[in-house]
Design a protein around this motif. Structure first.
Motif, PDB file in Angstrom:
ATOM      1  N   ASP A   1      93.713 -34.697 -42.759  1.00 19.23           N
ATOM      2  CA  ASP A   1      93.809 -34.581 -44.217  1.00 19.23           C
ATOM      3  C   ASP A   1      95.268 -34.458 -44.604  1.00 19.23           C
ATOM      4  OD1 ASP A   1      91.118 -34.622 -44.343  1.00 19.23           O
ATOM      5  OD2 ASP A   1      90.903 -32.425 -44.319  1.00 19.23           O
ATOM      6  N   GLU A   2      95.582 -35.030 -45.736  1.00 20.55           N
ATOM      7  CA  GLU A   2      96.945 -34.966 -46.251  1.00 20.55           C
ATOM      8  C   GLU A   2      97.079 -33.760 -47.166  1.00 20.55           C
ATOM      9  OE1 GLU A   2      97.971 -38.566 -48.090  1.00 20.55           O
ATOM     10  OE2 GLU A   2      97.809 -39.788 -46.265  1.00 20.55           O
ATOM     11  N   TYR A   3      98.090 -32.926 -46.948  1.00 18.82           N
ATOM     12  CA  TYR A   3      98.332 -31.713 -47.723  1.00 18.82           C
ATOM     13  C   TYR A   3      99.724 -31.789 -48.341  1.00 18.82           C
ATOM     14  CZ  TYR A   3      94.339 -29.801 -45.242  1.00 18.82           C
ATOM     15  OH  TYR A   3      93.087 -29.592 -44.737  1.00 18.82           O
ATOM     16  N   VAL A   4      99.844 -31.049 -49.474  1.00 18.02           N
ATOM     17  CA  VAL A   4     101.157 -30.951 -50.108  1.00 18.02           C
ATOM     18  C   VAL A   4     102.006 -29.981 -49.315  1.00 18.02           C
ATOM     19  CG1 VAL A   4     102.382 -30.375 -52.232  1.00 18.02           C
ATOM     20  CG2 VAL A   4     100.145 -31.467 -52.331  1.00 18.02           C
ATOM     21  N   ASP A   5     103.233 -30.311 -49.113  1.00 19.07           N
ATOM     22  CA  ASP A   5     104.122 -29.462 -48.344  1.00 19.07           C
ATOM     23  C   ASP A   5     104.304 -28.113 -49.026  1.00 19.07           C
ATOM     24  OD1 ASP A   5     107.578 -29.307 -47.571  1.00 19.07           O
ATOM     25  OD2 ASP A   5     105.882 -28.879 -46.244  1.00 19.07           O
ATOM     26  N   GLU A   6     104.562 -27.039 -48.265  1.00 18.79           N
ATOM     27  CA  GLU A   6     104.703 -25.673 -48.812  1.00 18.79           C
ATOM     28  C   GLU A   6     105.875 -25.596 -49.782  1.00 18.79           C
ATOM     29  OE1 GLU A   6     105.348 -21.113 -47.151  1.00 18.79           O
ATOM     30  OE2 GLU A   6     105.178 -22.823 -45.779  1.00 18.79           O
ATOM     31  N   LYS A   7     106.984 -26.205 -49.471  1.00 17.42           N
ATOM     32  CA  LYS A   7     108.143 -26.181 -50.362  1.00 17.42           C
ATOM     33  C   LYS A   7     107.848 -26.925 -51.662  1.00 17.42           C
ATOM     34  CE  LYS A   7     111.574 -25.887 -46.662  1.00 17.42           C
ATOM     35  NZ  LYS A   7     112.771 -26.533 -46.046  1.00 17.42           N
ATOM     36  N   LEU A   8     107.122 -28.067 -51.542  1.00 20.41           N
ATOM     37  CA  LEU A   8     106.793 -28.823 -52.747  1.00 20.41           C
ATOM     38  C   LEU A   8     105.835 -28.043 -53.642  1.00 20.41           C
ATOM     39  CD1 LEU A   8     107.078 -31.445 -54.311  1.00 20.41           C
ATOM     40  CD2 LEU A   8     105.191 -32.400 -52.954  1.00 20.41           C
ATOM     41  N   SER A   9     104.875 -27.329 -53.023  1.00 18.91           N
ATOM     42  CA  SER A   9     103.962 -26.507 -53.811  1.00 18.91           C
ATOM     43  C   SER A   9     104.716 -25.422 -54.565  1.00 18.91           C
ATOM     44  CB  SER A   9     102.907 -25.871 -52.903  1.00 18.91           C
ATOM     45  OG  SER A   9     102.160 -26.867 -52.247  1.00 18.91           O
ATOM     46  N   ARG A  10     105.671 -24.784 -53.920  1.00 17.75           N
ATOM     47  CA  ARG A  10     106.449 -23.740 -54.570  1.00 17.75           C
ATOM     48  C   ARG A  10     107.245 -24.302 -55.735  1.00 17.75           C
ATOM     49  NH1 ARG A  10     109.405 -22.528 -50.606  1.00 17.75           N
ATOM     50  NH2 ARG A  10     107.874 -21.204 -49.556  1.00 17.75           N
ATOM     51  N   ARG A  11     107.788 -25.501 -55.573  1.00 15.29           N
ATOM     52  CA  ARG A  11     108.554 -26.109 -56.664  1.00 15.29           C
ATOM     53  C   ARG A  11     107.649 -26.464 -57.845  1.00 15.29           C
ATOM     54  NH1 ARG A  11     112.324 -30.337 -53.189  1.00 15.29           N
ATOM     55  NH2 ARG A  11     113.553 -28.731 -52.071  1.00 15.29           N
ATOM     56  N   ILE A  12     106.421 -26.963 -57.544  1.00 13.32           N
ATOM     57  CA  ILE A  12     105.493 -27.309 -58.625  1.00 13.32           C
ATOM     58  C   ILE A  12     105.101 -26.077 -59.440  1.00 13.32           C
ATOM     59  CG2 ILE A  12     103.164 -28.156 -59.106  1.00 13.32           C
ATOM     60  CD1 ILE A  12     103.488 -30.041 -56.719  1.00 13.32           C
ATOM     61  N   LEU A  13     104.798 -25.001 -58.735  1.00 11.23           N
ATOM     62  CA  LEU A  13     104.434 -23.768 -59.437  1.00 11.23           C
ATOM     63  C   LEU A  13     105.590 -23.204 -60.252  1.00 11.23           C
ATOM     64  CD1 LEU A  13     102.352 -22.003 -56.630  1.00 11.23           C
ATOM     65  CD2 LEU A  13     101.495 -23.141 -58.679  1.00 11.23           C
ATOM     66  N   GLU A  14     106.792 -23.320 -59.708  1.00 12.22           N
ATOM     67  CA  GLU A  14     107.971 -22.824 -60.434  1.00 12.22           C
ATOM     68  C   GLU A  14     108.200 -23.621 -61.717  1.00 12.22           C
ATOM     69  OE1 GLU A  14     111.181 -20.353 -61.172  1.00 12.22           O
ATOM     70  OE2 GLU A  14     109.569 -20.190 -59.679  1.00 12.22           O
ATOM     71  N   GLN A  15     108.051 -24.945 -61.631  1.00 16.69           N
ATOM     72  CA  GLN A  15     108.214 -25.776 -62.813  1.00 16.69           C
ATOM     73  C   GLN A  15     107.120 -25.495 -63.848  1.00 16.69           C
ATOM     74  OE1 GLN A  15     110.702 -27.816 -63.614  1.00 16.69           O
ATOM     75  NE2 GLN A  15     111.779 -27.257 -61.706  1.00 16.69           N
ATOM     76  N   ALA A  16     105.886 -25.280 -63.391  1.00 15.90           N
ATOM     77  CA  ALA A  16     104.800 -24.965 -64.324  1.00 15.90           C
ATOM     78  C   ALA A  16     105.062 -23.643 -65.035  1.00 15.90           C
ATOM     79  CB  ALA A  16     103.463 -24.914 -63.581  1.00 15.90           C
TER      80      ALA A  16
END
Length: 442
Positions: free
Chosen positions: A52-67
């Protein structure tokens, strides 16, 4: 000639040291993915592991920060911050929630949604009153009612009377006058008064909760000025006093504090506040005190309006009341001077279908027979009460009582209701006739 693209994932040094034959063989094989995969996340299909393809941990943190940044910009643009939203949550009247600060001891605290969807029987909507019935009831009201005093006047008079009595007894026993309240106690309960005058929801001061345990609770109660309490504070106070006071003391609280507040609210707003209505229902925790402190004084006043009778009577239909308390109240109402509100309360109590003692049934019969010489036109509520009595207790009447009621219909009749009453009485057995049947069989 275009540049040849390098194979993905192949290193420059490794590719140079491998022969051309080996490179051709490796190009046909599946190469492993170099990214790290969490253990146990793969699924097997046909013997091969599917990843399964997952979003990278760093990318998830950046998405949440932008939201979060975008949400803060929207809140700042519309003028609604986190502090303001928290303030809004604390002012909501409702049950205990994660964000709320409601009183955890109150399991029946009414929410605004519940109050908005209550039926007419709970008096959240204005009560519709028939003008003809209201005029008919006014004919039987007291023409010269006593001057209505405020709640403060009533409480002050009772406290002064009690205090004078106690001071006299104390002076006779010890020879010293009764000590006055400590200034610190006065200061505490003046602060309680300020809280109750603005109370909406939440916990009450502990100093207020201990009032029922005090010997001079009426004096302390006067300091808090019950006439300035909010409706929500009156509900909470009724819960505390009905649970912790003895019956006679609860009766005084109902009569001196709760009843005047309810009548004032109905007169001013033409309906009863939801919290006051809930307080009226909660007061039935002690039914004896409720009848002696609210219902009987309301009937004896001679000034009970049709609107007040309908609102207070609706509590009788919604709550379960022991038969002995209801029977005693019916006996008292039947013997007192008639007013239009009496018929409403009697009809509601009769309609609860109690197995009443014969003494109460006889008192109700004498109550109706007393109207044989009445010259005034009786309201429809009186005829409805008589019809309900005939339907519920027609077989508990003696033959003499039944003949008296049939004779009464000749003097006090209604074109639609009286024929129904006569039919109920004629097509029923008598209690004395039933008692004679076994003797005749022997």
């Amino acid at each position: 000639m275009p540049k040849v693209k390098r194979a993905r994932g192949a290193g420059g040094g490794a590719e140079a040291s491998v022969s051309l034959a080996d490179q051709i063989i490796q190009g046909d094989l599946v190469k492993p993915i170099t990214r790290v995969k969490a253990r146990g996340k793969g699924r097997r299909r046909g013997g091969e592991e599917e990843e399964d393809e997952y979003v990278d941990e760093k990318l998830s943190r950046r998405i949440l920060e932008q939201a979060r940044i975008q949400q803060e910009e929207l809140e700042a643009e519309h003028g609604t911050g986190r502090e303001e939203s928290k303030k809004k949550k604390t002012t909501v009247l409702g049950p205990v929630s994660k964000d709320g600060n409601s009183d955890t001891e109150d399991d029946e605290w009414p929410s605004l949604e519940k109050a908005a969807t209550m039926e007419k029987g709970d008096n959240c909507e204005e009560v519709t009153v028939n003008m003809e019935d209201e005029k008919a009831i006014e004919m039987f009201m007291n023409k010269n009612p006593p001057l209505r005093r405020t709640l403060a006047d009533i409480i002050m008079e009772k406290i002064t009377e009690k205090q004078t009595e106690v001071e006299t007894v104390m002076s006779e026993i010890s020879g010293r006058p009764m000590p006055q309240l400590d200034p610190r106690v006065l200061e505490v309960y003046k602060g309680v008064r300020e809280v109750l005058s603005k109370y909406r929801s939440g916990k009450l001061p502990k100093a207020f909760k201990i009032i029922p345990a005090l010997s001079n609770w009426e004096q302390i109660l006067y300091i808090t000025e019950p006439e300035t309490w909010t409706a929500a504070a009156m509900y909470q106070a009724t819960r505390i006093f009905s649970s912790n006071l003895k019956e006679k003391m609860a009766q005084r609280f109902y009569n001196l504090v709760l009843l005047p507040r309810i009548r004032d609210d109905i007169v001013e707003y033409k309906r009863l506040n939801f919290h006051l209505y809930m307080a009226l229902k909660k007061a039935l925790f002690k039914p004896g005190a409720w009848f002696k402190g609210i219902l009987i004084p309301l009937c004896e006043s001679g000034t009970c309006t049709l609107r007040e009778a309908i609102i207070v009577g609706s509590v009788l239909t919604q709550c379960s009341i022991p038969v002995l308390h209801s029977g005693a109240a019916m006996l008292k109402i039947a013997e007192m001077e008639y007013s239009g509100a009496n018929s409403i309360f009697l009809r509601l109590l009769i309609d609860k279908k109690y197995a009443l003692p014969f003494r109460v049934v006889d008192a109700l019969v004498f109550h109706f027979l007393a109207f044989r010489t009445e010259q005034r036109t009786l309201p429809v509520l009186w005829h409805q009460c008589l019809l309900t009595f005939a339907q519920r207790y027609k077989e508990d009447l003696s033959s003499e009582q039944k003949e008296g009621l049939l004779e009464l219909l000749k003097f006090q009749s209604h074109p639609q209701i009286s024929p129904e009453i006569r039919r109920e009485l004629v097509n029923s057995k008598c209690r004395d006739v039933e008692g004679m049947q076994p003797e005749a069989m022997e």
